[in-house]
Design a protein around this motif. Structure first.
Motif, PDB file in Angstrom:
ATOM      1  N   GLU A 112      83.060  52.606  47.851  1.00  0.00           N
ATOM      2  CA  GLU A 112      83.765  53.853  48.127  1.00  0.00           C
ATOM      3  C   GLU A 112      84.241  53.915  49.581  1.00  0.00           C
ATOM      4  O   GLU A 112      85.325  54.431  49.876  1.00  0.00           O
ATOM      5  N   ALA A 138      81.643  59.069  51.336  1.00  0.00           N
ATOM      6  CA  ALA A 138      81.746  57.882  50.483  1.00  0.00           C
ATOM      7  C   ALA A 138      80.348  57.300  50.337  1.00  0.00           C
ATOM      8  O   ALA A 138      79.737  56.905  51.321  1.00  0.00           O
ATOM      9  N   GLU A 168      85.764  59.291  45.031  1.00  0.00           N
ATOM     10  CA  GLU A 168      85.372  58.952  43.656  1.00  0.00           C
ATOM     11  C   GLU A 168      84.521  60.064  43.048  1.00  0.00           C
ATOM     12  O   GLU A 168      84.973  61.208  43.045  1.00  0.00           O
TER      13      GLU A 168
END
Length: 431
Positions: A64, A59, A133
């Motif tokens: 995130e 992340a 993501e």
């Protein structure tokens, strides 16, 4: 494609990176985690991983990392014998990651040089890689695939701003996307976009947004009055929290706050810059507006009572939910300037009314849903921010109603964590 990418890394990125690191050393600002970023880890760091199956979750930064929290906790509950390694690029993300229950080892993400990535994989030895993501690093993905390591993209999102750029670079992006075993996207639009970029359609599924599954970490169970006492806020005054602000926004917020004080003289402002290292400059700005301020880092166990009309400037990381909990009204930054916005669901999770600006590209669907549900308002400029804030601060019933509607939206959209876990189980079951 990979040959071209690695040539560019050697010719362009490596000299720039070396110069940046050297400049930091000469200026006395050594970058954190340099050894880890080159794939060198201490034996004591890796000792816990010995003999365990390991999942490597990546992340990039704070947003995130926070999105990954419910997945980390659920994964650890479903697979208690696995070790969880969480990597970040930014120092702020790393600081947040170190406080997450269920994470066994926090590391900085290695630079995407082939030798660095191979060295990292040879030491961490993950069975599964989970990318949060759209952190897509070509060498990292390719070497994972060559090593037989399944890679999963979770909470996948393709923003309005990045999609045209990805489409133009499809020849470059497509081979990287094909390294993923599974791509779990937030919405149908994100799924369409990632397929248009070259991801195999049969590997794409819609699992929704992990951010709807956020938890308060116990903040909601705390008494708001106790939080007020902890930080020295008056027991009866109103509190406006401006969270995750950026350069250009603090000036707008300070000006709005001064005007609000004429209508709401018992008001206090909590200002939380997205990057705490900007606080000295923000403090100077507040002084130029003749606004007294105190720093969170200087708040002791028995703080003096804050004076209405002053500013509580937060120069720490990981405490935003506490301040949202004591707020009467929340403004989420990165939205009055073209940054793309920040997570407005954190305030909704604590049943607070939320205001945000028009630049919400990174949270386009979430902001649309929150507005439709009646839990938030998009304000186009600082003048509208003043009008909306003045109206809401004078109407407690409406604030409570908006907070309740935002919270209901969260409850109605939960489930992304379980869908993502099911995707992970299918991958592991196919081995």
């Amino acid at each position: 494609m990979y040959l071209l990418y690695n040539i560019l890394l050697l010719v362009l990125a490596l000299p720039i990176l070396s110069g940046h690191l050297l400049y930091g050393l000469l200026r006395g600002r050594r970058r954190q985690g340099v050894r880890e970023r080159f794939g060198y880890y201490g034996k004591d760091q890796l000792a816990f991983l010995a003999g365990k199956k390991t999942v490597w979750i990546h992340a990039v930064s704070v947003g995130e990392t926070q999105a990954a929290v419910p997945l980390v906790k659920a994964f650890k509950k479903r697979f208690p014998d696995w070790a969880v390694v969480l990597t970040n690029v930014t120092e702020t993300g790393h600081k947040v990651a170190t406080g997450i229950a269920g994470v066994d080892l926090c590391l900085y993400f290695p630079y995407d040089f082939p030798w660095t990535i191979r060295r990292a994989f040879s030491q961490v030895k993950p069975e599964l890689v989970v990318v949060v993501e759209t952190e897509i690093w070509p060498n990292f993905m390719r070497i994972a695939r060559l090593a037989g390591i399944h890679a999963l993209l979770v909470n996948g999102r393709i923003s309005d701003r990045s999609f045209p750029r990805y489409r133009r670079l499809k020849f470059f992006i497509k081979p990287v996307l094909q390294q993923f075993t599974r791509l779990c996207m937030q919405s149908a639009l994100d799924a369409e976009r990632v397929e248009a970029m070259g991801a195999p359609a049969e590997r794409i599924e819609i699992t929704r947004n992990l951010k709807f599954d956020m938890q308060t970490g116990g903040v909601s169970e705390q008494n708001p009055e106790a939080i007020r006492r902890k930080f020295g806020f008056p027991p009866d005054g109103k509190v406006l929290v401006a969270g995750s602000t950026h350069a250009g926004e603090e000036e707008l917020v300070a000006n709005v706050y001064r005007r609000l004080l004429k209508k709401q003289p018992d008001l206090c402002l909590v200002l939380v810059p997205r990057h705490p290292d900007r606080c000295p400059a923000v403090g100077e700005l507040l002084s130029s507006y003749n606004l007294a301020y105190s720093l969170r880092s200087e708040c002791g166990d028995d703080p003096a009572l804050l004076t209405p009309g002053s500013v509580f400037l937060v120069d720490t990381i990981g405490e935003l939910l506490q301040f949202y909990a004591l707020a009467d009204l929340v403004f989420v930054g990165g939205s009055l300037v073209p940054v793309g916005g920040h997570n407005i669901l954190e305030a909704a999770l604590l049943k607070k009314p939320v205001l945000f600006g028009p630049h919400m590209n990174n949270f386009k669907e979430i902001s649309r849903l929150l507005i439709k549900a009646g839990g938030g308002l998009c304000i186009p400029d600082s003048e509208e921010l003043f009008d909306a804030a003045a109206e809401l601060l004078a109407d407690s019933d409406r604030c409570q109603d908006m907070g309740a509607k935002g919270y209901a939206l969260l409850q109605d959209n939960r489930g992304a964590t379980e869908r993502t876990l099911q995707a992970i189980e299918r991958i592991l079951g196919d081995e």
